[in-house]
Design an enzyme around this catalytic site. Sequence first.
Site, PDB file in Angstrom:
ATOM      1  CG  HIS A  61      21.969  24.999 -23.803  1.00 31.00           C
ATOM      2  ND1 HIS A  61      21.758  24.760 -22.474  1.00 31.00           N
ATOM      3  CD2 HIS A  61      23.221  25.507 -23.880  1.00 31.00           C
ATOM      4  CE1 HIS A  61      22.813  25.106 -21.769  1.00 31.00           C
ATOM      5  NE2 HIS A  61      23.730  25.556 -22.599  1.00 31.00           N
ATOM      6  CE  LYS A  71      14.700  23.204 -25.253  1.00 30.68           C
ATOM      7  NZ  LYS A  71      15.975  23.924 -25.322  1.00 30.68           N
ATOM      8  CE1 TYR A 130      14.390  23.300 -18.552  1.00 30.16           C
ATOM      9  CE2 TYR A 130      14.152  22.293 -20.698  1.00 30.16           C
ATOM     10  CZ  TYR A 130      14.925  22.597 -19.598  1.00 30.16           C
ATOM     11  OH  TYR A 130      16.233  22.188 -19.542  1.00 30.16           O
ATOM     12  CD  GLU A 141      23.138  18.373 -24.199  1.00 30.67           C
ATOM     13  OE1 GLU A 141      24.167  17.788 -23.839  1.00 30.67           O
ATOM     14  OE2 GLU A 141      22.531  19.172 -23.487  1.00 30.67           O
ATOM     15  CG  ASP A 166      26.220  26.883 -21.077  1.00 27.34           C
ATOM     16  OD1 ASP A 166      25.273  27.279 -20.372  1.00 27.34           O
ATOM     17  OD2 ASP A 166      26.198  25.823 -21.736  1.00 27.34           O
TER      18      ASP A 166
HETATM   19  C1  LIG Z   1      19.140  19.150 -20.669  1.00 29.59           C
HETATM   20  C2  LIG Z   1      19.401  17.865 -19.939  1.00 29.59           C
HETATM   21  C3  LIG Z   1      20.544  17.674 -19.197  1.00 29.59           C
HETATM   22  N1  LIG Z   1      20.747  16.496 -18.548  1.00 29.59           N
HETATM   23  C4  LIG Z   1      21.968  16.356 -17.749  1.00 29.59           C
HETATM   24  C5  LIG Z   1      23.243  16.624 -18.512  1.00 29.59           C
HETATM   25  C6  LIG Z   1      24.148  17.245 -17.479  1.00 29.59           C
HETATM   26  O1  LIG Z   1      24.892  16.249 -16.810  1.00 29.59           O
HETATM   27  C7  LIG Z   1      23.210  17.905 -16.486  1.00 29.59           C
HETATM   28  C8  LIG Z   1      23.138  19.407 -16.631  1.00 29.59           C
HETATM   29  O2  LIG Z   1      22.864  19.662 -17.995  1.00 29.59           O
HETATM   30  P1  LIG Z   1      23.082  21.099 -18.579  1.00 29.59           P
HETATM   31  O3  LIG Z   1      24.298  21.750 -17.955  1.00 29.59           O
HETATM   32  O4  LIG Z   1      23.020  20.999 -20.088  1.00 29.59           O
HETATM   33  O5  LIG Z   1      21.784  21.861 -18.047  1.00 29.59           O
HETATM   34  P2  LIG Z   1      21.296  23.294 -18.548  1.00 29.59           P
HETATM   35  O6  LIG Z   1      22.457  24.219 -18.758  1.00 29.59           O
HETATM   36  O7  LIG Z   1      20.215  23.702 -17.628  1.00 29.59           O
HETATM   37  O8  LIG Z   1      20.683  22.999 -19.981  1.00 29.59           O
HETATM   38  C9  LIG Z   1      19.358  23.364 -20.312  1.00 29.59           C
HETATM   39  O9  LIG Z   1      19.337  24.745 -20.289  1.00 29.59           O
HETATM   40  C10 LIG Z   1      18.827  25.462 -21.381  1.00 29.59           C
HETATM   41  C11 LIG Z   1      18.278  26.763 -20.865  1.00 29.59           C
HETATM   42  C12 LIG Z   1      17.874  24.745 -22.239  1.00 29.59           C
HETATM   43  O10 LIG Z   1      16.979  25.302 -22.860  1.00 29.59           O
HETATM   44  C13 LIG Z   1      18.079  23.312 -22.458  1.00 29.59           C
HETATM   45  O11 LIG Z   1      16.830  22.654 -22.359  1.00 29.59           O
HETATM   46  C14 LIG Z   1      19.031  22.638 -21.586  1.00 29.59           C
HETATM   47  O12 LIG Z   1      20.187  22.524 -22.376  1.00 29.59           O
HETATM   48  O13 LIG Z   1      21.915  17.339 -16.735  1.00 29.59           O
HETATM   49  C15 LIG Z   1      19.848  15.456 -18.607  1.00 29.59           C
HETATM   50  O14 LIG Z   1      20.056  14.389 -18.006  1.00 29.59           O
HETATM   51  N2  LIG Z   1      18.705  15.616 -19.352  1.00 29.59           N
HETATM   52  C16 LIG Z   1      18.437  16.781 -20.020  1.00 29.59           C
HETATM   53  O15 LIG Z   1      17.361  16.882 -20.673  1.00 29.59           O
END
Ligand SMILES: Cc1cn([C@H]2C[C@H](O)[C@@H](COP(=O)(O)OP(=O)(O)O[C@H]3O[C@H](C)C(=O)[C@H](O)[C@H]3O)O2)c(=O)[nH]c1=O
Length: 173
Positions: A61, A71, A130, A141, A166
């Site tokens: 991401h 980060k 982080y 995004e 993903d």
């Molecule tokens: C990143 C983020 C997500 N969200 C919400 C959006 C979705 O409804 C939920 C899960 O998000 P996501 O599936 O994108 O979470 P990760 O897969 O852990 O994403 C992160 O994982 C990788 C390893 C990264 O480096 C990024 O910082 C970030 O994209 O949280 C938010 O409300 N705020 C945020 O800053």
Amino acid sequence: MEFKALSLQGVIEIIPRVFEDERGFFFESYNEKVFKENGIADTFVQDNQSFSLKNVVRGLHYQNAPYAQAKLVRVISGQVLDVIVDIRPDSATYGQHLKVILDAQKQNMLYVPAGFAHGFTALEDTVFVYKCTNLYNKASESGIYWADETLDIDWEVENPIVSEKDRILPRFN
Ligand SMILES: Cc1cn([C@H]2C[C@H](O)[C@@H](COP(=O)(O)OP(=O)(O)O[C@H]3O[C@H](C)C(=O)[C@H](O)[C@H]3O)O2)c(=O)[nH]c1=O
């Protein structure tokens, strides 16, 4: 606190000084003055936390400018194989990746500059936290399919647990 420049320009591993005693341990996980003295002058504006079961792969991401994020990533409990990919168009190491084990034993952290795609494999059930230098901006995004053939990253996991979001990320150009 030890700051180690890694092989991709701007990427720094930070190993804090851990104070252990009969009660447990203490360490500073962030210190603006010490970080600035060691080349990390960013202002962090958002903290995130996630929990991942063993074998989860999150990533790759990043957020597009003007919401690109640097980060400072670390593990509160468990262990991850942290993966970053240099996606800075003018970089001599464009498309190259770096892997670092982050765990709650070593308490090591990784500073990932803006311009990198980021992901990790949870090698154990893991709480991952982080700091980010820019706020979350959903419209900005973006990402790269974790198993992209060109990037050829070994995520060191069999049958990973990957989110639907993903699984459909685009291939690396
Ligand atoms: C990143 C983020 C997500 N969200 C919400 C959006 C979705 O409804 C939920 C899960 O998000 P996501 O599936 O994108 O979470 P990760 O897969 O852990 O994403 C992160 O994982 C990788 C390893 C990264 O480096 C990024 O910082 C970030 O994209 O949280 C938010 O409300 N705020 C945020 O800053």
